[in-house]
Structures are given as C-alpha cells and as structure tokens.
Design an enzyme around this catalytic site. Sequence first.
Site, PDB file in Angstrom:
ATOM      1  N   HIS A  13       9.214 -41.547  19.471  1.00 45.97           N
ATOM      2  CA  HIS A  13       9.124 -41.979  20.867  1.00 45.97           C
ATOM      3  C   HIS A  13       9.419 -40.780  21.771  1.00 45.97           C
ATOM      4  O   HIS A  13      10.280 -40.839  22.654  1.00 45.97           O
ATOM      5  CB  HIS A  13      10.087 -43.142  21.135  1.00 45.97           C
ATOM      6  CG  HIS A  13       9.700 -44.396  20.416  1.00 45.97           C
ATOM      7  ND1 HIS A  13       9.289 -45.538  21.068  1.00 45.97           N
ATOM      8  CD2 HIS A  13       9.635 -44.679  19.093  1.00 45.97           C
ATOM      9  CE1 HIS A  13       8.997 -46.474  20.183  1.00 45.97           C
ATOM     10  NE2 HIS A  13       9.190 -45.967  18.973  1.00 45.97           N
ATOM     11  N   HIS A  34       8.584 -44.684  13.676  1.00 44.68           N
ATOM     12  CA  HIS A  34       7.268 -45.187  14.098  1.00 44.68           C
ATOM     13  C   HIS A  34       6.224 -44.073  14.173  1.00 44.68           C
ATOM     14  O   HIS A  34       5.633 -43.823  15.224  1.00 44.68           O
ATOM     15  CB  HIS A  34       7.355 -45.891  15.448  1.00 44.68           C
ATOM     16  CG  HIS A  34       8.318 -47.031  15.486  1.00 44.68           C
ATOM     17  ND1 HIS A  34       8.585 -47.743  16.630  1.00 44.68           N
ATOM     18  CD2 HIS A  34       9.078 -47.602  14.524  1.00 44.68           C
ATOM     19  CE1 HIS A  34       9.465 -48.690  16.380  1.00 44.68           C
ATOM     20  NE2 HIS A  34       9.781 -48.618  15.091  1.00 44.68           N
ATOM     21  N   ASP A  66       1.173 -52.903   9.985  1.00 46.34           N
ATOM     22  CA  ASP A  66       0.533 -54.182  10.315  1.00 46.34           C
ATOM     23  C   ASP A  66      -0.967 -54.049  10.527  1.00 46.34           C
ATOM     24  O   ASP A  66      -1.648 -55.034  10.788  1.00 46.34           O
ATOM     25  CB  ASP A  66       1.187 -54.824  11.538  1.00 46.34           C
ATOM     26  CG  ASP A  66       1.066 -53.984  12.810  1.00 46.34           C
ATOM     27  OD1 ASP A  66       0.537 -52.851  12.749  1.00 46.34           O
ATOM     28  OD2 ASP A  66       1.519 -54.461  13.871  1.00 46.34           O
ATOM     29  N   ASP A  92       8.784 -53.326  12.259  1.00 43.33           N
ATOM     30  CA  ASP A  92       8.994 -53.322  13.704  1.00 43.33           C
ATOM     31  C   ASP A  92       8.926 -54.756  14.224  1.00 43.33           C
ATOM     32  O   ASP A  92       8.450 -55.017  15.317  1.00 43.33           O
ATOM     33  CB  ASP A  92       7.978 -52.433  14.428  1.00 43.33           C
ATOM     34  CG  ASP A  92       8.349 -52.198  15.894  1.00 43.33           C
ATOM     35  OD1 ASP A  92       9.543 -52.051  16.190  1.00 43.33           O
ATOM     36  OD2 ASP A  92       7.437 -52.179  16.749  1.00 43.33           O
ATOM     37  N   LEU A 125       0.847 -53.913  24.075  1.00 44.87           N
ATOM     38  CA  LEU A 125       1.417 -54.047  22.739  1.00 44.87           C
ATOM     39  C   LEU A 125       2.929 -53.897  22.839  1.00 44.87           C
ATOM     40  O   LEU A 125       3.419 -52.930  23.427  1.00 44.87           O
ATOM     41  CB  LEU A 125       0.820 -52.982  21.820  1.00 44.87           C
ATOM     42  CG  LEU A 125       1.185 -53.014  20.345  1.00 44.87           C
ATOM     43  CD1 LEU A 125       0.703 -54.293  19.680  1.00 44.87           C
ATOM     44  CD2 LEU A 125       0.577 -51.802  19.634  1.00 44.87           C
ATOM     45  N   ALA A 126       3.681 -54.842  22.271  1.00 46.15           N
ATOM     46  CA  ALA A 126       5.137 -54.862  22.460  1.00 46.15           C
ATOM     47  C   ALA A 126       5.887 -55.016  21.152  1.00 46.15           C
ATOM     48  O   ALA A 126       6.979 -55.567  21.122  1.00 46.15           O
ATOM     49  CB  ALA A 126       5.513 -55.987  23.420  1.00 46.15           C
ATOM     50  N   GLY A 127       5.330 -54.528  20.076  1.00 39.08           N
ATOM     51  CA  GLY A 127       5.991 -54.665  18.783  1.00 39.08           C
ATOM     52  C   GLY A 127       5.114 -55.454  17.827  1.00 39.08           C
ATOM     53  O   GLY A 127       3.998 -55.847  18.162  1.00 39.08           O
TER      54      GLY A 127
END
Length: 201
Positions: A13, A34, A66, A92, A125-127
Amino acid sequence: ALAAQGHRVSLGHSGAGYERARAAIEAGARQATHLFNRMTGLTHRDPGLVGAVLDSRDVTAEIICDGVHVHPAAVRAAVAAKGADRVMAITDGTGGSGMAPGQHAVLGGRRITVGDAAYLDDGTLAGSVLTMDRAFRMLVSMGFPLVDAARMCATTAARALGLHGCGALAPGAVADLVVLDDQLNVVETWVEGRRVFPGPV
C-alpha cells in the site's frame, strides 16, 4: 529500527519505487502486503515496488487469490518468479466473506455489497469475500498442483510468520487441518487433533 527490534516489517500500500523498496528490504523488510494491489507496478524500465518484491528471495509476498484483486496470469507470474515457498495465499476477507451475492456487511463504518468481491456503494473495490477453502480451489483452477496450493495456503505463511508446528503435517505439529472431498470442498475440520466440523467424533 523495527526489524532490529524483532518486528516483522511488510511492504505494501505504498507509492515507493524500486530503489526505496530495495533499501527497505536491505534494512530488514521481509514481507509484502497484498502484492500488486495499491503499490507501484512493474514495467520494464521502472520495476516499482512490485519489481523489488519479485526480485528478492528475502521477501515473502501475500497475494489475494480471489481472481478479482489479482489476475490469475499475474499470480502465476509471481509464483514463477518467487516459488510457492515465497508466496502466501491470503483472503483479505471482509465481513461479507461467505455471504451470498447481493447481501451487505459493513467495513470501516461503510456499507459493502457482496459480489465476486466486496464493493462500496459507488462501485469501489473494498476487499474480498474470499474464504481460504475457496482460495485453495482458485489456486488449483489456476493450474497449480495440489501440493503447491497447500503450501501457499498454509506452509508458507506459517514459516514466514515463525509459527512453529503449524502449516505442516508432521510428528509433534499442532494438527490443525481440513479434509477435502474430490471437488476440494471442506468435509471435516480438525483443530489441535480434534474434529470440530461437522462435529466431534
């Protein structure tokens, strides 16, 4: 300073470029949070943070498996570069994990909607809504052998985090494990050698 005090430092991040990321690795950073997501990407003239992580055997990289956060081709490329012993599959997972599409949960006080991942109301997108059994099936569907998929879902993370006796089937180990059917669905879960799902024997 953190690494010198025994803390595990993870890169992610971040807008850091290749050189700054390499300096962090030389200073003791040993994980990447990530991989590919919310970090400077890899190009042939500017390798960025992604390039520094892929270029270092000292760093173990997390990848959200995913199929939404990271394209399967990018997952395969990362594993080809680092090996299954330096890539850990993560979920996540948010509060929407395991919920049916269209249902809602909350993340940081904001509503998220379950789809192929978790999304804010504006579509951001939030996880993920991934569970680890689905991450395992996703890795197998990407072409990874069962042994490598198991390594990325369990063994690599346990070793990277210093969790002795976890992530492997061996005498004296913790004996946390799952039993899968031929479709790779969970049929039994064992914790410390005792079956807890579908119930005690």
